[in-house]
Design a protein around this motif. Structure first.
Motif, mmCIF file in Angstrom:
data_model
loop_
_atom_site.group_PDB
_atom_site.id
_atom_site.type_symbol
_atom_site.label_atom_id
_atom_site.label_comp_id
_atom_site.label_asym_id
_atom_site.label_seq_id
_atom_site.Cartn_x
_atom_site.Cartn_y
_atom_site.Cartn_z
ATOM 1 N N TRP A 113 40.173 34.472 46.508
ATOM 2 C CA TRP A 113 38.789 34.046 45.925
ATOM 3 C C TRP A 113 37.875 35.240 46.516
ATOM 4 C CZ3 TRP A 113 34.915 31.660 49.640
ATOM 5 C CH2 TRP A 113 33.739 31.337 49.241
ATOM 6 N N GLN A 114 38.034 35.694 47.816
ATOM 7 C CA GLN A 114 37.200 36.642 48.331
ATOM 8 C C GLN A 114 37.103 37.879 47.791
ATOM 9 O OE1 GLN A 114 38.455 36.309 52.497
ATOM 10 N NE2 GLN A 114 36.962 35.039 52.995
ATOM 11 N N LYS A 115 38.480 38.253 47.122
ATOM 12 C CA LYS A 115 38.969 39.645 46.413
ATOM 13 C C LYS A 115 38.322 39.350 44.925
ATOM 14 C CE LYS A 115 42.505 41.054 49.396
ATOM 15 N NZ LYS A 115 43.969 41.617 49.253
ATOM 16 N N GLY A 116 38.222 38.090 44.323
ATOM 17 C CA GLY A 116 37.755 37.840 42.969
ATOM 18 C C GLY A 116 39.315 38.102 42.176
ATOM 19 N N ASP A 117 40.242 37.880 42.752
ATOM 20 C CA ASP A 117 41.486 38.265 41.983
ATOM 21 C C ASP A 117 42.093 36.822 41.665
ATOM 22 O OD1 ASP A 117 43.785 39.267 41.002
ATOM 23 O OD2 ASP A 117 44.819 39.662 42.860
ATOM 24 N N PHE A 118 41.488 36.289 40.872
ATOM 25 C CA PHE A 118 42.359 34.889 40.334
ATOM 26 C C PHE A 118 41.521 34.747 38.887
ATOM 27 C CE2 PHE A 118 38.353 34.085 42.372
ATOM 28 C CZ PHE A 118 37.688 33.405 41.573
ATOM 29 N N LYS A 119 42.370 33.385 38.474
ATOM 30 C CA LYS A 119 41.887 33.098 37.157
ATOM 31 C C LYS A 119 40.942 31.791 37.315
ATOM 32 C CE LYS A 119 43.478 31.165 32.590
ATOM 33 N NZ LYS A 119 44.727 30.986 31.905
ATOM 34 N N SER A 120 39.860 31.727 36.821
ATOM 35 C CA SER A 120 38.819 30.909 37.184
ATOM 36 C C SER A 120 38.783 29.937 35.850
ATOM 37 C CB SER A 120 37.355 31.507 37.340
ATOM 38 O OG SER A 120 36.704 31.952 36.080
ATOM 39 N N CYS A 121 38.101 28.581 36.242
ATOM 40 C CA CYS A 121 38.088 27.775 35.266
ATOM 41 C C CYS A 121 36.933 28.110 34.018
ATOM 42 C CB CYS A 121 37.667 26.216 35.808
ATOM 43 S SG CYS A 121 35.771 26.506 36.665
ATOM 44 N N GLY A 122 37.211 27.471 33.203
ATOM 45 C CA GLY A 122 36.022 27.769 32.035
ATOM 46 C C GLY A 122 34.746 27.112 32.144
#
Length: 368
Positions: A113-122
């Motif tokens: 989350w802190q790196k912004g390295d993830f697939k987020s919800c719509g």
């Protein structure tokens, strides 16, 4: 020679300010060089400032360009308004817990989350989680408008879009109204004082410009008042611009919205289905599954599959007024055929007749 800097693109959200140092003379040989400051500072936006920056762009394209806004202005209005909606909803959702903005909260990791390295919800998932998990009292009508905005954005981004300019303006004003209320009620409380003050400054400007957009919509509706008064009995809310201006009076060109000029040429069935789904929130599968009658049926007068039994007309609101989107007939007495076929009949009880369609009557006669 002085150094020339490229002008900033006015069509994109503004980022941080570039600082280009003044040119210096070349130092003499043997003189120790001083370290120059970086000419390009890091790009940094918090989620809230990022979303607000998109909103600044939206208001610029709607109010500071051509009058009325050009097709290009409306394109960026759709793209940036969708981006603002998504970012600001997720910014509020993350306040509940960072895992909620992951597509799968069970796979959430703080480092990712802190790196912004993830697939987020719509966007719609974020809306639903704010409603169902965070407990914010959000409205279903706002969800529908956000869904439609997402559809327009996806069309523009992936395969182009042809859509009525008046409808885009009207819809944008409604989503902006939702976001301004959302920011005021649910986002500003809980922000750090400095960021809250910055958002409040932007909000003052947003409110003023939104009033201007709403005044344009209101003025156009006022201009149509006398024309709409003549067809009020067969006027409903338009599924495209959501103004009370869609006329289904049996006209040759098909159901027509006088506000946004959307026409369903010779296709009243599609107009009826769109109205039932977008405005009333009814579709065949869901209604029948719940044990109700289909939202659209064959008209007893013209036979076209364009009768909306739960339509709401301008003079009839908030009650229902059965209306055929093909022939423009308004019905007072509708009953289901007692033959079990599902047909809808216009029927005046006389104490003797049984409400039954001709097909069911013929079927029963054939049995004897």
């Amino acid at each position: 020679m002085t150094e020339q800097t490229a002008p900033q693109d006015p069509d994109e959200p503004e980022g941080g300010t570039e600082e280009i140092p003044a040119p210096t003379t070349v130092p003499d040989q043997g003189v120790k060089k001083t370290k120059r400051p970086s000419p390009r500072p890091d790009v940094f936006f918090t989620p809230v400032s990022n979303g607000m920056d998109y909103l600044v762009s939206v208001l610029k394209h709607l109010t500071e360009g051509a009058t009325p806004p050009s097709a290009r202005d409306l394109k960026y209005t759709v793209l940036h308004l969708q981006a603002a909606t998504e970012v600001l909803l997720k910014a509020r959702l993350a306040r509940e817990h960072f895992s909620l903005i992951f597509a799968d909260p069970l796979q959430a990791k703080r480092d990712a989350w802190q790196k912004g390295d993830f697939k987020s919800c719509g966007t719609l998932e974020a809306f639903d989680r704010l409603l169902n998990i965070a407990g914010l009292p959000l409205e279903e009508d706002d969800r529908k408008r956000i869904r439609e905005l997402s559809d327009h954005r996806n069309a523009l981004q992936h395969y182009g879009l042809k859509y009525n300019a008046y409808a885009i303006e009207s819809r944008a004003a409604r989503v902006l109204d939702f976001l301004i209320t959302f920011i005021h009620r649910y986002l500003i409380p809980g922000l750090k004082p400095a960021e809250a003050m910055s958002v409040e400054r932007d909000m003052d400007m947003f409110r003023m410009k939104l009033k201007g957009i709403e005044m344009l919509v209101k003025q156009r509706m006022n201009d149509l008042r006398s024309e709409l008064a003549k067809v009020a009995d067969v006027t409903v809310k338009c599924p495209d611009c959501e103004q009370w201006a869609m006329v289904a009076d049996g006209r040759e060109e098909g159901p027509t919205c006088l506000f946004c000029h959307q026409v369903w040429p010779e296709d009243p069935e599609s107009a009826a289905a769109n109205y039932a789904w977008i405005i009333l929130g009814l579709d065949d599968h869901s209604v029948i599954q719940d044990g109700g009658d289909p939202p659209v049926a064959d008209c007893p007068d013209c036979g076209v599959y364009a009768l909306v039994a739960q339509a709401v007309t301008t003079p009839g609101q908030p009650g229902v007024t059965p209306l055929c989107f093909a022939c423009g007939t308004v019905f007072n007495n509708l009953v289901a055929c007692e033959g079990g076929c599902g047909a809808v009949l216009s029927f005046v009880p006389d104490g003797e007749s049984i409400p039954m369609c001709f097909d069911c009557i013929d079927t029963r006669l054939d049995r004897f």
